[in-house]
Enzyme design. Structure first.
Site, PDB file in Angstrom:
ATOM      1  CB  VAL A   1      13.111 -14.706  60.846  1.00 23.79           C
ATOM      2  CG1 VAL A   1      13.338 -15.433  59.522  1.00 23.79           C
ATOM      3  CG2 VAL A   1      13.634 -13.279  60.770  1.00 23.79           C
TER       4      VAL A   1
ATOM      5  CE  LYS B   1      32.529 -18.359  82.343  1.00 23.84           C
ATOM      6  NZ  LYS B   1      34.006 -18.293  82.498  1.00 23.84           N
ATOM      7  CE1 TYR B   2      30.658 -17.509  73.164  1.00 21.29           C
ATOM      8  CE2 TYR B   2      32.499 -18.922  73.766  1.00 21.29           C
ATOM      9  CZ  TYR B   2      31.542 -18.529  72.856  1.00 21.29           C
ATOM     10  OH  TYR B   2      31.465 -19.151  71.632  1.00 21.29           O
ATOM     11  CG  LEU B   3      26.785 -19.485  79.228  1.00 19.54           C
ATOM     12  CD1 LEU B   3      25.282 -19.686  79.264  1.00 19.54           C
ATOM     13  CD2 LEU B   3      27.415 -19.825  80.570  1.00 19.54           C
TER      14      LEU B   3
ATOM     15  CE  LYS C   1      17.236 -16.715  66.806  1.00 17.88           C
ATOM     16  NZ  LYS C   1      15.922 -16.157  67.212  1.00 17.88           N
TER      17      LYS C   1
ATOM     18  NE  ARG D   1      16.407 -17.574  60.117  1.00 21.96           N
ATOM     19  CZ  ARG D   1      16.478 -16.500  60.893  1.00 21.96           C
ATOM     20  NH1 ARG D   1      17.170 -15.432  60.481  1.00 21.96           N
ATOM     21  NH2 ARG D   1      15.891 -16.470  62.079  1.00 21.96           N
TER      22      ARG D   1
ATOM     23  CE  LYS E   1      18.788  -6.575  71.736  1.00 21.75           C
ATOM     24  NZ  LYS E   1      17.392  -6.793  71.340  1.00 21.75           N
TER      25      LYS E   1
ATOM     26  NE  ARG F   1      12.864  -8.374  65.632  1.00 13.06           N
ATOM     27  CZ  ARG F   1      13.303  -9.613  65.537  1.00 13.06           C
ATOM     28  NH1 ARG F   1      12.480 -10.584  65.153  1.00 13.06           N
ATOM     29  NH2 ARG F   1      14.545  -9.931  65.847  1.00 13.06           N
TER      30      ARG F   1
END
Length: 443
Positions: free
Chosen positions: A293, A200-202, A236, A334, A116, A290
């Site tokens: 889902v 940074k955390y948004l 998700k 889900r 990443k 890939r």
């Protein structure tokens, strides 16, 4: 076109690939863990091979066993589905060494995007915005300086992470060093690599995805976008197509970023680019090399069978370049086996009742009287609806959930109904923290 495809996966995605192969008149080979020998996907395949006893490590992650099954069965290609070995560059290389086509991009592309931090650095070199942060962190002191530079709160992530694992939010310096070592340990145990990065955390953001198809001659087709902001523990829960929050000019900007990122990549196959949308700005998060889902919602709004197209691309066929038009709105939820509403523990046991509305798309690998094993993920079924508008799709999903009946194991059905009936969700006033806040309010 391929004659015979081995499916290196299980459950509903294995059934979905079998369905696609039948459309293309391709024979299928299912691999399975001994404990799942009576599963629907095993019964549906043309040929079957047991590759291990029960755990994922001993079966669906058993590279050598899977390749042996492919060679013994006479398969000429392997479809990895999602999860397990779907983004394993080593497995893709091993397939090539055995003269088997890996239905996915080249190993080099998988390797780049699986890291990443490396993927974000590449995006930055192509002029695609990324969330401010720092990679290649090797010491607590370096981490402390990086956090101070971008400002709290920050997110620590495993560089090779995925599936919501190896992630922590840090709000101040007090526990920074402790969390750093915890993340390193978790990353090493889960991904066999302790490399981490910080960003940074948004606090307010939407999670938006772009579905792409690219062929071996470089044609790029964009197949719409998805809204995937509703997540718990970075997993998700509800997905939609399209992302109705976007104005036409914002959607065009998003697609332009996707084109820019892929322009110089020797990428062939299906893929998904994930972005955070905050303060009217798109920030590249990662690329999944890939099948997703949530591919079903895009299929319903675009009219494309993404799995058959993915197989065709791997066989050397091409796509028409450009932006594919989409219409209507689709929603997927889900349905998970869940033993504890607060801790989201996997529920196991026998499905004594497993009933759904007959009018909507239900993707599931299970049926009544199946045993939910403790070895795999919690997904029981994906419930998917479509309609002309988002409001109509929500109403259809509300009805679908009312006609869903599962007994024998605990599920998150009540949570799904709560989400779909939430005034904020109906008003499209959500972000990536919405479900965490909703849970906090209930507790």
């Amino acid at each position: 076109m391929f004659k015979r495809v081995l499916i290196a996966n299980r459950g509903e995605v294995a059934l979905r690939i079998i369905q696609a192969c039948r459309k293309l008149k391709i024979e299928t080979v299912a691999i399975y863990a001994k404990v799942e020998e009576n599963s629907r996907f095993v019964q549906a395949a043309d040929f079957t091979y047991c590759v291990g006893p029960n755990t994922a490590q001993s079966s669906y992650l058993n590279r050598e066993g899977i390749l042996m099954a492919a060679l013994l069965s006479g398969a000429d290609a392997i479809h990895p589905g999602y999860g397990f070995l779907a983004e394993d560059a080593l497995f893709a290389e091993m397939c090539a060494e055995c003269d088997l086509t890996f239905i996915g991009p080249k190993p080099a592309m998988i390797r780049l995007m699986a890291d990443k931090a490396a993927a974000k650095n590449y995006a930055k070199t192509q002029g695609v915005p990324i969330i401010p942060g720092a990679s290649a962190i090797t010491s607590a002191n370096q981490l402390k300086q990086a956090a101070q530079a971008v400002g709290y709160p920050v997110m620590l992530k495993a560089s090779l992470g995925g599936g919501g694992k190896g992630m922590r939010v840090i709000y101040n310096e007090a526990h920074l060093q402790q969390k750093y070592h915890l993340i390193q340990e978790e990353a090493q145990q889960t991904f066999l690599n302790d490399a981490i990065y910080l960003e940074k955390y948004l606090t307010v953001a939407r999670h938006i995805e772009v579905q792409i198809l690219k062929d071996h001659v470089g044609n790029l087709q964009i197949v719409g976008d998805r809204e995937c902001s509703l997540q718990l523990n970075h997993q998700k829960v509800v997905e939609e197509s399209s992302a109705t929050i976007l104005q036409p000019q914002q959607r065009q900007q998003l697609y332009d970023l996707a084109k820019r990122l892929l322009a110089k990549l020797d990428y062939c196959g299906l893929g998904t680019l994930e972005f955070l949308f905050a303060n009217q700005q798109f920030y590249f998060l990662e690329m999944n090399t890939r099948l997703q889902v949530e591919h079903g919602v895009t299929e319903l709004t675009s009219g494309i069978d993404l799995v058959t197209t993915q197989i065709k691309l791997a066989a050397g066929q091409t796509v028409r370049p450009g932006i594919l038009p989409f219409s209507g709105h689709a929603i997927e939820v889900r349905l998970n086996a869940q033993a504890d509403a607060k801790q989201h523990l996997l529920a196991t046991g026998k499905l004594t009742q497993f009933c759904f509305s007959a009018t909507e798309r239900i993707d599931t690998g299970y049926q009544k009287n199946d045993i939910i094993q403790p070895y795999y993920d919690a997904l029981l079924a994906k419930l998917i609806v479509s309609a002309t508008t988002r409001e109509q799709a929500i109403a259809k999903m509300q009805q679908t959930l009312k006609h869903t009946h599962v007994t024998g194991v605990g599920t998150n059905l009540a949570t799904l109904s709560q989400i779909l009936n939430s005034p904020a969700y109906n008003a499209n006033q959500i972000d990536i923290h919405f479900l965490e806040q909703m849970e906090g309010a209930v507790q």
